[in-house]
Design a protein around this motif. Sequence first.
Motif, PDB file in Angstrom:
ATOM      1  N   THR A  48      23.895 -32.519  76.772  1.00  0.00           N
ATOM      2  CA  THR A  48      22.846 -33.396  76.235  1.00  0.00           C
ATOM      3  C   THR A  48      21.484 -33.052  76.825  1.00  0.00           C
ATOM      4  OG1 THR A  48      24.477 -35.179  76.023  1.00  0.00           O
ATOM      5  CG2 THR A  48      22.148 -35.796  75.934  1.00  0.00           C
ATOM      6  N   ASP A  49      21.441 -32.803  78.121  1.00  0.00           N
ATOM      7  CA  ASP A  49      20.172 -32.493  78.780  1.00  0.00           C
ATOM      8  C   ASP A  49      19.616 -31.151  78.305  1.00  0.00           C
ATOM      9  OD1 ASP A  49      20.393 -34.840  80.177  1.00  0.00           O
ATOM     10  OD2 ASP A  49      21.238 -33.913  81.976  1.00  0.00           O
ATOM     11  N   PHE A  50      20.493 -30.154  78.191  1.00  0.00           N
ATOM     12  CA  PHE A  50      20.027 -28.837  77.743  1.00  0.00           C
ATOM     13  C   PHE A  50      19.521 -28.910  76.304  1.00  0.00           C
ATOM     14  CE2 PHE A  50      20.747 -24.615  75.858  1.00  0.00           C
ATOM     15  CZ  PHE A  50      20.006 -23.835  76.738  1.00  0.00           C
ATOM     16  N   HIS A  51      20.240 -29.660  75.476  1.00  0.00           N
ATOM     17  CA  HIS A  51      19.834 -29.791  74.077  1.00  0.00           C
ATOM     18  C   HIS A  51      18.504 -30.532  73.944  1.00  0.00           C
ATOM     19  CE1 HIS A  51      20.286 -31.624  69.897  1.00  0.00           C
ATOM     20  NE2 HIS A  51      20.194 -30.326  69.703  1.00  0.00           N
ATOM     21  N   ALA A  52      18.239 -31.479  74.823  1.00  0.00           N
ATOM     22  CA  ALA A  52      16.978 -32.228  74.762  1.00  0.00           C
ATOM     23  C   ALA A  52      15.788 -31.309  74.969  1.00  0.00           C
ATOM     24  CB  ALA A  52      16.980 -33.337  75.819  1.00  0.00           C
ATOM     25  N   VAL A  53      15.908 -30.372  75.893  1.00  0.00           N
ATOM     26  CA  VAL A  53      14.814 -29.422  76.120  1.00  0.00           C
ATOM     27  C   VAL A  53      14.668 -28.489  74.928  1.00  0.00           C
ATOM     28  CG1 VAL A  53      13.948 -27.601  77.636  1.00  0.00           C
ATOM     29  CG2 VAL A  53      15.140 -29.569  78.607  1.00  0.00           C
ATOM     30  N   THR A  54      15.792 -28.094  74.346  1.00  0.00           N
ATOM     31  CA  THR A  54      15.751 -27.248  73.144  1.00  0.00           C
ATOM     32  C   THR A  54      14.964 -27.935  72.034  1.00  0.00           C
ATOM     33  OG1 THR A  54      17.885 -26.214  73.681  1.00  0.00           O
ATOM     34  CG2 THR A  54      17.173 -26.117  71.389  1.00  0.00           C
ATOM     35  N   LYS A  55      15.219 -29.228  71.823  1.00  0.00           N
ATOM     36  CA  LYS A  55      14.496 -29.985  70.802  1.00  0.00           C
ATOM     37  C   LYS A  55      13.009 -30.047  71.113  1.00  0.00           C
ATOM     38  CE  LYS A  55      16.227 -33.871  69.389  1.00  0.00           C
ATOM     39  NZ  LYS A  55      16.851 -35.228  69.385  1.00  0.00           N
ATOM     40  N   SER A  56      12.671 -30.195  72.376  1.00  0.00           N
ATOM     41  CA  SER A  56      11.251 -30.240  72.755  1.00  0.00           C
ATOM     42  C   SER A  56      10.562 -28.917  72.457  1.00  0.00           C
ATOM     43  CB  SER A  56      11.125 -30.583  74.246  1.00  0.00           C
ATOM     44  OG  SER A  56      11.646 -31.864  74.519  1.00  0.00           O
ATOM     45  N   HIS A  57      11.220 -27.808  72.771  1.00  0.00           N
ATOM     46  CA  HIS A  57      10.646 -26.490  72.464  1.00  0.00           C
ATOM     47  C   HIS A  57      10.456 -26.327  70.958  1.00  0.00           C
ATOM     48  CE1 HIS A  57      12.121 -24.579  76.489  1.00  0.00           C
ATOM     49  NE2 HIS A  57      10.952 -25.177  76.616  1.00  0.00           N
ATOM     50  N   ARG A  58      11.414 -26.834  70.191  1.00  0.00           N
ATOM     51  CA  ARG A  58      11.305 -26.724  68.736  1.00  0.00           C
ATOM     52  C   ARG A  58      10.037 -27.410  68.233  1.00  0.00           C
ATOM     53  NH1 ARG A  58      14.878 -30.707  66.235  1.00  0.00           N
ATOM     54  NH2 ARG A  58      16.574 -29.600  67.296  1.00  0.00           N
ATOM     55  N   ARG A  59       9.754 -28.601  68.759  1.00  0.00           N
ATOM     56  CA  ARG A  59       8.548 -29.322  68.336  1.00  0.00           C
ATOM     57  C   ARG A  59       7.279 -28.651  68.855  1.00  0.00           C
ATOM     58  NH1 ARG A  59      11.913 -33.832  69.584  1.00  0.00           N
ATOM     59  NH2 ARG A  59      10.936 -34.018  71.645  1.00  0.00           N
ATOM     60  N   LEU A  60       7.338 -28.135  70.084  1.00  0.00           N
ATOM     61  CA  LEU A  60       6.158 -27.511  70.684  1.00  0.00           C
ATOM     62  C   LEU A  60       5.743 -26.237  69.950  1.00  0.00           C
ATOM     63  CD1 LEU A  60       7.003 -27.970  74.468  1.00  0.00           C
ATOM     64  CD2 LEU A  60       5.096 -29.023  73.239  1.00  0.00           C
ATOM     65  N   TYR A  61       6.686 -25.611  69.252  1.00  0.00           N
ATOM     66  CA  TYR A  61       6.362 -24.364  68.543  1.00  0.00           C
ATOM     67  C   TYR A  61       5.197 -24.543  67.581  1.00  0.00           C
ATOM     68  CZ  TYR A  61       6.718 -20.569  65.166  1.00  0.00           C
ATOM     69  OH  TYR A  61       6.423 -19.507  64.328  1.00  0.00           O
ATOM     70  N   TRP A  62       5.084 -25.720  66.992  1.00  0.00           N
ATOM     71  CA  TRP A  62       4.062 -25.931  65.971  1.00  0.00           C
ATOM     72  C   TRP A  62       2.680 -26.235  66.549  1.00  0.00           C
ATOM     73  CZ3 TRP A  62       5.819 -23.931  61.828  1.00  0.00           C
ATOM     74  CH2 TRP A  62       7.188 -23.982  61.550  1.00  0.00           C
ATOM     75  N   SER A  63       2.586 -26.380  67.872  1.00  0.00           N
ATOM     76  CA  SER A  63       1.278 -26.700  68.444  1.00  0.00           C
ATOM     77  C   SER A  63       0.891 -25.833  69.646  1.00  0.00           C
ATOM     78  CB  SER A  63       1.235 -28.175  68.876  1.00  0.00           C
ATOM     79  OG  SER A  63       2.242 -28.447  69.840  1.00  0.00           O
ATOM     80  N   VAL A  64       1.865 -25.228  70.313  1.00  0.00           N
ATOM     81  CA  VAL A  64       1.587 -24.434  71.516  1.00  0.00           C
ATOM     82  C   VAL A  64       1.425 -22.971  71.145  1.00  0.00           C
ATOM     83  CG1 VAL A  64       2.523 -23.696  73.747  1.00  0.00           C
ATOM     84  CG2 VAL A  64       2.815 -26.058  72.988  1.00  0.00           C
ATOM     85  N   ALA A  65       0.477 -22.304  71.806  1.00  0.00           N
ATOM     86  CA  ALA A  65       0.280 -20.871  71.574  1.00  0.00           C
ATOM     87  C   ALA A  65       1.589 -20.130  71.809  1.00  0.00           C
ATOM     88  CB  ALA A  65      -0.799 -20.332  72.502  1.00  0.00           C
ATOM     89  N   PRO A  66       2.015 -19.279  70.865  1.00  0.00           N
ATOM     90  CA  PRO A  66       3.326 -18.630  70.981  1.00  0.00           C
ATOM     91  C   PRO A  66       3.481 -17.797  72.240  1.00  0.00           C
ATOM     92  CG  PRO A  66       2.001 -17.639  69.229  1.00  0.00           C
ATOM     93  CD  PRO A  66       1.323 -18.902  69.626  1.00  0.00           C
TER      94      PRO A  66
END
Length: 424
Positions: free
Chosen positions: A126-144
């Motif tokens: 659950t903890d590892f997946h939570a960070v994965t979800k955060s990275h997924r959302r950050l892709y649309w706003s953070v410099a690649p």
Amino acid sequence: MTRPTGNVRLKAARVAAGFNSQQDLADALSEHATRMGIRGLSIGARQVRRWESDSPPWPQPDCQRVLVQLLGQSLEALGFTPPWGAHEPASGPGPRTPAPRAATGLGLPGAPGRVAAMPQPTTAGTDFHAVTKSHRRLYWSVAPAGLHPAVEAHATLGCLLLRDAAEPTRSVIAEALAETYLLAGRIEFFDLREPGLAHETLLLALQAAGEADAPLLGSAVIAHMAFIPGWVGDRDAARERMTAARTYARRTHASAEFLAWLDAVEAECETRCGDTRTALHLIGHAEDVLKDGNAHASPEWMDWFSPARLAAFKGNIQLLAGHLPQARATLLEALEAMTPGEEKQRTVVYGDLAAVEAASRNPEGACLYAGQALDQLALTWYATGMDRVREVRRALSPHQHERCVRDLDDRLYGWATTVSALSR
């Protein structure tokens, strides 16, 4: 006595096989690749030197096959450590007995049957997946370029967790790891323009999806892999990968949106290979699929597609087919339908609208849309969007002395833009 340094296993195997120098092994590997039917693989002494260093990089798949075939030993026995870690220490020459695997047999570590020394708790997945979800959302706003190292580090952590996890936690980690590698591969291909690196990363994503027994995620990974040959005009390779992607999608309950996306991916590949007629047929089929709909929801990780993006695909194909009025109307509809969070795709649509105006001999309109693309790129970098702007500028060469084109050049080649583009 001085202790040998570097990858002594590979050095020993090289000498034992009769190759006294790194160049000798490089030449033999290149020749052996040709005999194996692997086209275009050329290995130099510099690559062999890297493999014999203290920290040898994990070889690319074609290189893996040739090394194992020529030297007769497994990669681990040759001193290489997989990105996800070794099952066990290599124990001498010759292929090792494989560790137990899941039914998929794709080779990631810690498969069922392996006893972990310190099993991970159920919360690890659950903890590892939570960070994965955060990275997924950050892709649309953070410099690649800033996000990519964090995603890679997260994948490394996932590989370590996977080795020490038991079911059902293991499957949760494996699926999140597959999504993490998929995100890294998307960044490498679409944002960093590193197709070779993206291919290797997407292979790791496919392995992780296999360990999780997640066919829909596997389908998404393979479809992304189809972009790589598709964008360079290798139609046969792109079609083969799309066939595989559709096969995986049939093994589970795919949503209408997912099936439409597969059509759109294949349509883009066909367009890049010069067949806009087939591409437009695929887009029409995708539109029908979305209209019909079905009872299956799309997975939460599929955040890169929508009806507006399908319209953007269609508009680009109409543009390349020379259907300029239709392309203009379709792209404007796509632009209107886009929602917050789709800024990267918005730069692509602006670029295509600029291309429509350039092809219509309207340099002022082309420069206006290209300028809007640059405005968005200043906020959200996207290499694909910048490529569209550069293509438009090349199309405007006959009008390069007009004021609007010179103004565009001032923006396109300003200090910040030029340094940013060249550094990427």
